[in-house]
Design an enzyme around this catalytic site. Structure first.
Site, short mmCIF file in Angstrom:
data_model
loop_
_atom_site.label_atom_id
_atom_site.label_comp_id
_atom_site.label_asym_id
_atom_site.label_seq_id
_atom_site.Cartn_x
_atom_site.Cartn_y
_atom_site.Cartn_z
CG ASN A 229 2.90 -3.91 -1.49
OD1 ASN A 229 3.84 -3.88 -0.65
ND2 ASN A 229 1.88 -4.61 -0.72
CB THR A 230 -1.94 -1.37 -2.57
OG1 THR A 230 -0.62 -0.68 -2.28
CG2 THR A 230 -2.98 -0.80 -1.81
CE LYS B 99 9.61 0.51 -6.34
NZ LYS B 99 8.30 0.00 -5.80
N GLY C 158 -0.98 3.10 -4.93
CA GLY C 158 -1.93 2.72 -3.73
C GLY C 158 -3.23 3.11 -4.37
CB ALA D 210 3.21 3.00 -8.44
N GLY D 211 0.08 1.94 -8.72
CA GLY D 211 -1.13 2.46 -9.35
C GLY D 211 -2.06 1.43 -10.24
#
Length: 275
Positions: free
Chosen positions: A220-221, A111, A172, A198-199
């Site tokens: 992830n987050t 990645k 995040g 992301a996001g």
């Protein structure tokens, strides 16, 4: 006893294919910031992701993530690891990190993250294409983290990326798709697999982008920092599958005015004369 579910059958009939390799899930999961390795392990078992992302540079933000036990746990989960170049700020740094990751993880998958702004963690759109080109020529199977910019994504495809990973919002933030028009335009114009990375903060965000026709999501987050990461991982897995199913089913066209859900012809039956 046959334990195959309807969901499992649907996924196997519609697998995610990246660089010619088939994956059983359309959810990719990060491995950092979990309360403990045990919680991460349980979240992975609940969500059954296609890949787990891991970084040589940023892994280890907690003491429990630094030892050999963490890497042993990743191997024990038997889920393909997608190394990333998180934290890299230059082309050479990203290339060197990718080459190190290939040796450590024994995989050509990477990645590609090349950060251009420390505050928003926005990808370096000016140098990302060159970095991707170098890695592809070096035999890597590159999944580039990028913005939703159509021209950038097209250039990445032009140099050999067989998939791209546009963000929905800055890493995040959990805000969900902040530019739906650009993301939907991107999906309409490019035919390569696209994974929203992301996001995303809620399962409904994942479902939404999947309904638009995106091929997968990377989280992830949103999972790691939730109050119950294991349950949230499962919720995202379910939402990703639901969104894909909805895209296949084809949503109804939006209407400007109300439409009766039970159409009628002529006058109500109690106004009719005779039998």
């Amino acid at each position: 006893m046959n334990t195959t579910t309807t969901s499992d059958t649907a996924v196997s009939a519609d697998p995610l294919v990246l660089y010619g390799q088939t994956f059983h899930s359309r959810l990719l999961l990060g491995t950092s910031r979990y309360p403990s390795p045990a919680v991460l392990e349980a979240a992975v078992k609940r969500s059954r992701p296609a890949m787990l992302t891991a970084s040589l540079r940023r892994q280890g933000s907690q003491a429990a993530e630094t030892g050999a036990g963490f890497w042993d746990m990743l191997r024990r989960l038997d889920v393909p690891v997608l190394p990333n170049t998180a934290g890299c700020l230059s082309i050479q740094e990203a290339v060197t990190t990718a080459q190190m990751a290939r040796e450590v993880f024994d995989t050509p998958w990477i990645k590609l993250e090349l950060i251009g702004d420390d505050y928003t963690l926005q990808p370096d759109t000016l140098n990302l294409v060159e970095a991707a080109s170098i890695l592809i020529k070096d035999g890597f199977q590159v999944l580039p983290y990028c913005t939703e910019d159509l021209v950038l994504c097209q250039r990445l495809v032009d140099v050999g990326c067989q998939a791209v990973m546009p963000w929905a919002a800055p890493i995040g933030t959990g805000r969900g798709p902040v530019n739906p028009y650009a993301l939907q335009t991107l999906r309409e114009r490019l035919t390569v697999p696209m994974i929203v990375d992301a996001g995303l903060g809620r399962p409904s965000h994942a479902c939404q982008v999947m309904e638009w026709g995106f091929d997968g999501v990377l989280l992830n987050t949103a999972v790691a920092l939730s109050q119950d990461p294991v349950a949230m991982a499962g919720a995202f897995a379910d939402a990703t599958h639901a969104g894909r199913a909805a895209w296949h089913a084809g949503a109804m066209a939006e209407q400007q005015s109300a439409q009766p859900s039970t159409p009628v012809l002529g006058t109500p039956f109690w106004h009719h004369d005779g039998p």
